[in-house]
Design a protein around this motif. Structure first.
Motif, PDB file in Angstrom:
ATOM      1  N   LEU A 187       6.427 123.869  36.843  1.00 15.15           N
ATOM      2  CA  LEU A 187       7.580 124.389  36.429  1.00 15.15           C
ATOM      3  C   LEU A 187       8.248 123.091  36.020  1.00 15.15           C
ATOM      4  CD1 LEU A 187       7.028 126.288  39.165  1.00 15.15           C
ATOM      5  CD2 LEU A 187       9.276 127.021  38.674  1.00 15.15           C
ATOM      6  N   LEU A 188       8.791 122.935  34.801  1.00 20.28           N
ATOM      7  CA  LEU A 188       9.713 121.695  34.364  1.00 20.28           C
ATOM      8  C   LEU A 188      11.047 121.648  34.388  1.00 20.28           C
ATOM      9  CD1 LEU A 188       7.158 121.164  31.125  1.00 20.28           C
ATOM     10  CD2 LEU A 188       6.925 120.032  33.355  1.00 20.28           C
ATOM     11  N   ARG A 232      13.714 130.972  35.097  1.00 19.18           N
ATOM     12  CA  ARG A 232      12.655 129.995  35.220  1.00 19.18           C
ATOM     13  C   ARG A 232      11.292 129.996  34.942  1.00 19.18           C
ATOM     14  NH1 ARG A 232      13.110 124.915  38.668  1.00 19.18           N
ATOM     15  NH2 ARG A 232      12.166 123.388  37.236  1.00 19.18           N
ATOM     16  N   PRO A 233      10.829 129.555  33.744  1.00 14.70           N
ATOM     17  CA  PRO A 233       9.344 129.708  33.382  1.00 14.70           C
ATOM     18  C   PRO A 233       8.701 128.932  34.037  1.00 14.70           C
ATOM     19  CG  PRO A 233      10.941 128.424  31.595  1.00 14.70           C
ATOM     20  CD  PRO A 233      11.727 128.575  32.768  1.00 14.70           C
ATOM     21  N   THR A 234       7.315 129.476  34.097  1.00 15.17           N
ATOM     22  CA  THR A 234       6.175 128.702  34.687  1.00 15.17           C
ATOM     23  C   THR A 234       5.108 128.515  33.834  1.00 15.17           C
ATOM     24  OG1 THR A 234       4.745 128.159  36.616  1.00 15.17           O
ATOM     25  CG2 THR A 234       5.652 130.311  36.335  1.00 15.17           C
ATOM     26  N   ASN A 235       4.553 127.374  33.800  1.00 16.75           N
ATOM     27  CA  ASN A 235       3.384 127.422  32.727  1.00 16.75           C
ATOM     28  C   ASN A 235       1.990 127.715  33.482  1.00 16.75           C
ATOM     29  OD1 ASN A 235       4.885 126.376  30.457  1.00 16.75           O
ATOM     30  ND2 ASN A 235       5.044 124.442  31.324  1.00 16.75           N
ATOM     31  N   PRO A 261      12.645 134.154  38.938  1.00 17.18           N
ATOM     32  CA  PRO A 261      13.944 134.056  39.056  1.00 17.18           C
ATOM     33  C   PRO A 261      14.642 132.839  39.143  1.00 17.18           C
ATOM     34  CG  PRO A 261      12.845 135.461  40.706  1.00 17.18           C
ATOM     35  CD  PRO A 261      11.707 134.769  40.148  1.00 17.18           C
ATOM     36  N   PRO A 262      15.978 132.539  38.673  1.00 17.26           N
ATOM     37  CA  PRO A 262      16.630 131.428  39.006  1.00 17.26           C
ATOM     38  C   PRO A 262      16.665 131.054  40.485  1.00 17.26           C
ATOM     39  CG  PRO A 262      18.352 132.830  38.208  1.00 17.26           C
ATOM     40  CD  PRO A 262      16.768 133.490  38.220  1.00 17.26           C
ATOM     41  N   GLN A 263      16.352 129.775  40.679  1.00 20.17           N
ATOM     42  CA  GLN A 263      16.867 129.420  42.151  1.00 20.17           C
ATOM     43  C   GLN A 263      16.144 130.093  43.112  1.00 20.17           C
ATOM     44  OE1 GLN A 263      21.145 128.749  42.974  1.00 20.17           O
ATOM     45  NE2 GLN A 263      21.536 129.451  40.961  1.00 20.17           N
TER      46      GLN A 263
END
Length: 451
Positions: free
Chosen positions: A245-246, A255-258, A207-209
Motif C-alpha cells: 500500500l503506497l 485504499r488500493p493495494t497492489n 476500506p479507508p483507515q
C-alpha cells in the motif's frame, strides 16, 4: 514526483501548488513511514512510535551536534511527492482548464488554445503530400467516425504502445519523400528483459483507515499517508504474496493495494470472488477477510477475481525521438512512454515523462535541452535544428535511464522463484562490493546506481 518531474510542475504555479496540496511529502524532514505487518497474527506489529523511540535512544549515545546537523539537512532537503496516477492526471487536466479560461479572458484569440477531445484514437500519421504539414487521422471510439487533422508538429504522448510511434516504424518510406533523415527502423523499440519484467499486477480495493488486528484485542488503524507491506503465510514460489500500500493524501478514500506476482502464481487461477476470498483468508490469518463481517465486500472480491490486470513491460526505448522534413516546415516528436517504458522499480516513469516535455520545450525554444541555457552558435535556431537537438541531446539520457531501470532495483517485489532468490543474493553482493570499492578508492569507483 521527484525533482526531475518538478522542473515542469514548478513552471506552472497552480500545478505545483496542487501537487503539494494533494501529494504526500517524501524525503527530507517528515518522510513517510513504512510498516511491515508480519504474517503470524501472534507476532506484534512494529509501531512507528516504537521505532522512533528506539532511534531516539540510539541517538542519545551519539553526538548532539551531528544529530542537529542531520536534522537541519533533512529540513532543507527538497521533497518529492507521492500522488496516485489518477490524481495526477486530474490535477493536470484542471490546470489545462484554468489555462484555457485565463487565455480566453486575456488573449481573446486562438493563440495557445488547447482543445481536449477524449475518446479519440490515432489511426495514421504521415506527411500530407500536398502541403507542408503532417496529416493525422483520428477515430472516435464510440461512433467510429474518422477525422483528419493537419499539423506543423505532432507530439506522440500516447503511451507504451504508441500508435504514433508505430506509424513511423511501419509506414512505407516512400510516404516520407522529402524527409531524408527518416529511418523507420529507429522507431522500432529496443527491448531488454529485467527481473521485474512481465510480472502481473492488479489492484484490490481496501476500506479507508482499515484496522489490522494486533495481539489480544489490539488493532492498528492504518493511515493513508503511510506505506504498508502486509506479508502472507505462504513462502513457496507460486503462493508467496505481499500486499503493498503506497501513500495517498485523502485519509477517507478507498485504499488500493497492489498485487504483484509472477505469471504462474496461484492467485491467477481463480476467477470467482468467493474462491479468491477463501485463498486470501488462508494466506492472511491476521486480516479480517472472512465472509461474514469481513472488511471487503463480495462485490469487490468478485470485481478483483474477474479483473485481468496488466503486466510490467520490458525495459524498452525508441532510438527515434523526433523527425522533421528537409525544409524544416513540419515534424513529429515523441515524449513519455512513447519513447521509453520499464517496470516501476526506480520510480521514474512519470518523472522521465515530464522531463521529456521539458527537454522538448527547451529544444523548440532554441535552448540546450539539458541546462536550459542559450545555444552559442553563429546560425540562428530553426524548427529543424531544434528538433534535431532534441533527438541528439536527449537520446543519451534515455539510454542511461533504461540501463538504470534494468539493474537499479529489480528485486524489490521479492520475486519468490528460487532462481529469483539466488539472483537477489548476487545483486545484493554486487551492491555491497561496489559500495566497498567506492569507499576504498575514495569515490573513483562509483557506488551502485541506486545509492
Amino acid at each position: 514526483v521527484n525533482l526531475r518531474g518538478q522542473v515542469l510542475t514548478k513552471r506552472f504555479p497552480n500545478m505545483q501548488r496542487k501537487l503539494v496540496e494533494r501529494g504526500v511529502r517524501s524525503g527530507g524532514f517528515g518522510g513517510v513511514a513504512l510498516t511491515i505487518v508480519p504474517a503470524d497474527p501472534d507476532v506484534p506489529i512494529p509501531r512507528k512510535a516504537d521505532r522512533e523511540a528506539r532511534m531516539e535512544v540510539k541517538g542519545e549515545m551519539g553526538n548532539d551536534s551531528k544529530k542537529k546537523e542531520k536534522k537541519k539537512k533533512e529540513e532543507d532537503e527538497e521533497p518529492s511527492y507521492w500522488i496516485p496516477r489518477h490524481e495526477m492526471v486530474q490535477l493536470m487536466l484542471e490546470v489545462m482548464e484554468e489555462h484555457e479560461k485565463e487565455r480566453e479572458e486575456s488573449v481573446g484569440c486562438d493563440v495557445g488554445r488547447i482543445d481536449y477531445r477524449p475518446g479519440q484514437e490515432c489511426v495514421s500519421v504521415r506527411p500530407d503530400g500536398t502541403s507542408s504539414c503532417v496529416a493525422v487521422t483520428t477515430r472516435d471510439v464510440s461512433t467510429g467516425e474518422d477525422t483528419m487533422h493537419e499539423a506543423t508538429l505532432v507530439v506522440g504522448a500516447d503511451g507504451m504502445n504508441s500508435r504514433v510511434r508505430e506509424c513511423l516504424a511501419t509506414e512505407d518510406a516512400d510516404a516520407f519523400e522529402g524527409w531524408s533523415n527518416f529511418n523507420p527502423k529507429k522507431f522500432v523499440p529496443k527491448k531488454w528483459r529485467s527481473p521485474a519484467s512481465f510480472q502481473r499486477i492488479k489492484v484490490l480495493q481496501l476500506p479507508p483507515q482499515f484496522g489490522i488486528p494486533d495481539g489480544e484485542g489490539g488493532e492498528l488503524i492504518t493511515k493513508s499517508e503511510d506505506i504498508y507491506a502486509i506479508r502472507s503465510v505462504y513462502n513457496s514460489p507460486t503462493k508467496y504474496l505481499s500486499l503493498g500500500l503506497l501513500p495517498m493524501k485523502d485519509n477517507t478514500a478507498v485504499r488500493p493495494t497492489n498485487i504483484v506476482t509472477r505469471p504462474d502464481h496461484e492467485i491467477w487461477t481463480y476467477n470467482d470472488g468467493d474462491s479468491v476470498r477463501q485463498w486470501f483468508e488462508k494466506a492472511y490469518p491476521r486480516m479480517p477477510f472472512d465472509k461474514d463481517g469481513g472488511m471487503i465486500s463480495d462485490d469487490e472480491w468478485d470485481r478483483f477475481a474477474k479483473a485481468e490486470g496488466t503486466r510490467f513491460p520490458p525495459c524498452q526505448y525508441s532510438r527515434g525521438m523526433a523527425i522533421c522534413d528537409d525544409d524544416g516546415t513540419c515534424g513529429v516528436a515523441l515524449v513519455g512512454d512513447a519513447i521509453h517504458a520499464f517496470p516501476p522499480d526506480i520510480g521514474q516513469g512519470v518523472n522521465s515523462g515530464l522531463a521529456d516535455v521539458v527537454a522538448l520545450d527547451r529544444a523548440l525554444r532554441g535552448l540546450d535541452t539539458v541546462t536550459g541555457e542559450e545555444i552559442k552558435s553563429e546560425e540562428s535556431p530553426s524548427f529543424k535544428s531544434n528538433l534535431e537537438r532534441y533527438q541528439k541531446q536527449h537520446e543519451p539520457e534515455i539510454a542511461a535511464l533504461i540501463r538504470l531501470a534494468r539493474f537499479g532495483a529489480p528485486f524489490q517485489y521479492k520475486q519468490p522463484h528460487r532462481i529469483d532468490r539466488l539472483r537477489l543474493k548476487l545483486w545484493t553482493a554486487n551492491v555491497v562490493f561496489r559500495l566497498l570499492l567506492n569507499k576504498l578508492t575514495f569515490g573513483i569507483v562509483p557506488p551502485q546506481c541506486m545509492l
